[in-house]
Design a protein around this motif. Sequence first.
Motif, PDB file in Angstrom:
ATOM      1  N   TYR A  13       0.852  -1.192   0.000  1.00  0.00           N
ATOM      2  CA  TYR A  13       0.000   0.000   0.000  1.00  0.00           C
ATOM      3  C   TYR A  13       0.881   1.233   0.000  1.00  0.00           C
ATOM      4  O   TYR A  13       1.843   1.312   0.759  1.00  0.00           O
ATOM      5  N   THR A  15       0.037   4.185   1.013  1.00  0.00           N
ATOM      6  CA  THR A  15      -0.109   4.795   2.337  1.00  0.00           C
ATOM      7  C   THR A  15       0.577   3.905   3.372  1.00  0.00           C
ATOM      8  O   THR A  15       0.168   2.768   3.561  1.00  0.00           O
ATOM      9  N   THR A  18       3.113  -0.344   3.583  1.00  0.00           N
ATOM     10  CA  THR A  18       3.047  -1.698   4.129  1.00  0.00           C
ATOM     11  C   THR A  18       3.052  -2.741   3.012  1.00  0.00           C
ATOM     12  O   THR A  18       2.240  -2.666   2.093  1.00  0.00           O
ATOM     13  N   PRO A  39      -4.310 -14.464  11.163  1.00  0.00           N
ATOM     14  CA  PRO A  39      -4.579 -13.428  12.157  1.00  0.00           C
ATOM     15  C   PRO A  39      -4.915 -12.087  11.520  1.00  0.00           C
ATOM     16  O   PRO A  39      -4.666 -11.878  10.325  1.00  0.00           O
ATOM     17  N   CYS A  42      -3.025  -9.906   8.433  1.00  0.00           N
ATOM     18  CA  CYS A  42      -2.113 -10.754   7.654  1.00  0.00           C
ATOM     19  C   CYS A  42      -2.317 -10.588   6.151  1.00  0.00           C
ATOM     20  O   CYS A  42      -1.576 -11.172   5.362  1.00  0.00           O
ATOM     21  N   GLY A  43      -3.319  -9.804   5.762  1.00  0.00           N
ATOM     22  CA  GLY A  43      -3.492  -9.546   4.337  1.00  0.00           C
ATOM     23  C   GLY A  43      -4.687 -10.237   3.704  1.00  0.00           C
ATOM     24  O   GLY A  43      -4.803 -10.277   2.478  1.00  0.00           O
ATOM     25  N   SER A  45      -7.949  -9.386   3.676  1.00  0.00           N
ATOM     26  CA  SER A  45      -8.816  -8.463   2.926  1.00  0.00           C
ATOM     27  C   SER A  45      -8.116  -7.985   1.656  1.00  0.00           C
ATOM     28  O   SER A  45      -8.758  -7.792   0.619  1.00  0.00           O
ATOM     29  N   LYS A  49      -9.432  -8.190  -2.153  1.00  0.00           N
ATOM     30  CA  LYS A  49      -9.528  -7.040  -3.059  1.00  0.00           C
ATOM     31  C   LYS A  49      -8.745  -7.308  -4.347  1.00  0.00           C
ATOM     32  O   LYS A  49      -9.175  -6.928  -5.433  1.00  0.00           O
TER      33      LYS A  49
HETATM   34  P1  ADP Z   1      -6.567  -8.606   7.231  1.00  0.00           P
HETATM   35  O1  ADP Z   1      -7.751  -8.539   6.329  1.00  0.00           O
HETATM   36  O2  ADP Z   1      -5.968  -9.977   7.302  1.00  0.00           O
HETATM   37  O3  ADP Z   1      -6.830  -8.037   8.573  1.00  0.00           O
HETATM   38  P2  ADP Z   1      -5.499  -6.512   5.551  1.00  0.00           P
HETATM   39  O4  ADP Z   1      -5.406  -7.046   4.178  1.00  0.00           O
HETATM   40  O5  ADP Z   1      -6.678  -5.649   5.884  1.00  0.00           O
HETATM   41  O6  ADP Z   1      -5.400  -7.733   6.562  1.00  0.00           O
HETATM   42  O7  ADP Z   1      -4.206  -5.705   5.893  1.00  0.00           O
HETATM   43  C1  ADP Z   1      -2.875  -6.180   5.624  1.00  0.00           C
HETATM   44  C2  ADP Z   1      -1.879  -5.095   5.944  1.00  0.00           C
HETATM   45  O8  ADP Z   1      -2.058  -4.003   5.031  1.00  0.00           O
HETATM   46  C3  ADP Z   1      -2.046  -4.501   7.327  1.00  0.00           C
HETATM   47  O9  ADP Z   1      -0.766  -4.218   7.826  1.00  0.00           O
HETATM   48  C4  ADP Z   1      -2.842  -3.236   7.097  1.00  0.00           C
HETATM   49  O10 ADP Z   1      -2.541  -2.283   8.070  1.00  0.00           O
HETATM   50  C5  ADP Z   1      -2.389  -2.790   5.719  1.00  0.00           C
HETATM   51  N1  ADP Z   1      -3.476  -2.119   4.992  1.00  0.00           N
HETATM   52  C6  ADP Z   1      -4.685  -2.632   4.704  1.00  0.00           C
HETATM   53  N2  ADP Z   1      -5.444  -1.771   3.994  1.00  0.00           N
HETATM   54  C7  ADP Z   1      -4.686  -0.676   3.819  1.00  0.00           C
HETATM   55  C8  ADP Z   1      -4.892   0.579   3.155  1.00  0.00           C
HETATM   56  N3  ADP Z   1      -6.029   0.860   2.508  1.00  0.00           N
HETATM   57  N4  ADP Z   1      -3.874   1.477   3.183  1.00  0.00           N
HETATM   58  C9  ADP Z   1      -2.709   1.201   3.800  1.00  0.00           C
HETATM   59  N5  ADP Z   1      -2.443   0.060   4.446  1.00  0.00           N
HETATM   60  C10 ADP Z   1      -3.413  -0.878   4.461  1.00  0.00           C
END
Ligand code: ADP
Length: 235
Positions: A13, A15, A18, A39, A42-43, A45, A49
């Motif tokens: 990302y 932003t 990460t 957990p 962990c990525g 979502s 997407k």
């Molecule tokens: P999960 O669904 O397993 O909780 P995510 O895919 O939401 O994990 O997030 C994986 C990593 O990416 C996390 O460290 C999260 O903080 C970061 N992250 C998720 N969405 C965004 C975003 N829109 N912008 C910046 N960082 C993001």
Amino acid sequence: RPFVELTGVSHTYATGGTLAVDGLDIRVNEGEFAAVVGPSGCGKSTLMKLATGLQFPQAGAVVVDGQEVRDPVKIAGMAFQAPTLLPWRTTLENLMLPLEIVEPHRSRLRRNKAEYVAKAEALLESVGLKGAGSKFPWQLSGGMQQRASLCRALIHEPKLLMLDEPFGALDAFTREELWCVIRDLHARMAGSLTVILVTHDLREAVFLADRIFCMSSRPGKIIAEREVGFPRPRD
Ligand code: ADP
Ligand code: ADP
């Protein structure tokens, strides 16, 4: 045949910079019910997407139904942790939303209205929501709203159903009831509906899925893949 394929997919990302997923290799066959567990953070979502074209990876390839994903995948139905019904529309009108998007010609929508309504009512009945079509979301319990959201994700007969923690906000009793509902729905689609469920609940994954991917965080990688080898429970 493979329906959803991620090959060497990495995504950072902008932003925060990460590295959310790192070199994911995932293959889900047509008609399969797959679960991705791991957990928080962990990525999961992000994987969801990427597989639906809501996000594009910096590296690797995403192929759905034989096509490289370049736009949001319209053959996908989606349901999330919170039911996302519009409060000023009845349940039935909420179920019509995907059809309005898939079929933007108002005249044709009107012409096929009776057919669409019959379909929506049949779906609602199949999840134990007979008669709830005329109610507004705020007149339904959380579990009922979640069921209605599932119906809405299925109304346009998607080939792919993406479920991002759809049972997470429910009490244990309602959750297990909905597990059975979703398992029956998938069984009834007889190999034509591919499902990917994201969850941190391993028991849920084992109950529902044919194939389970386990992810670890920092950075998000698949650390194990298992086919669920024992006979699925039957009613
Ligand atoms: P999960 O669904 O397993 O909780 P995510 O895919 O939401 O994990 O997030 C994986 C990593 O990416 C996390 O460290 C999260 O903080 C970061 N992250 C998720 N969405 C965004 C975003 N829109 N912008 C910046 N960082 C993001
Ligand atoms: P995970 O369990 O996969 O880590 P998160 O808590 O990171 O899920 O939530 C993923 C996304 O969904 C975040 O953008 C978060 O803001 C949103 N979200 C989480 N819970 C809710 C909720 N109850 N209602 C609305 N949005 C939510």
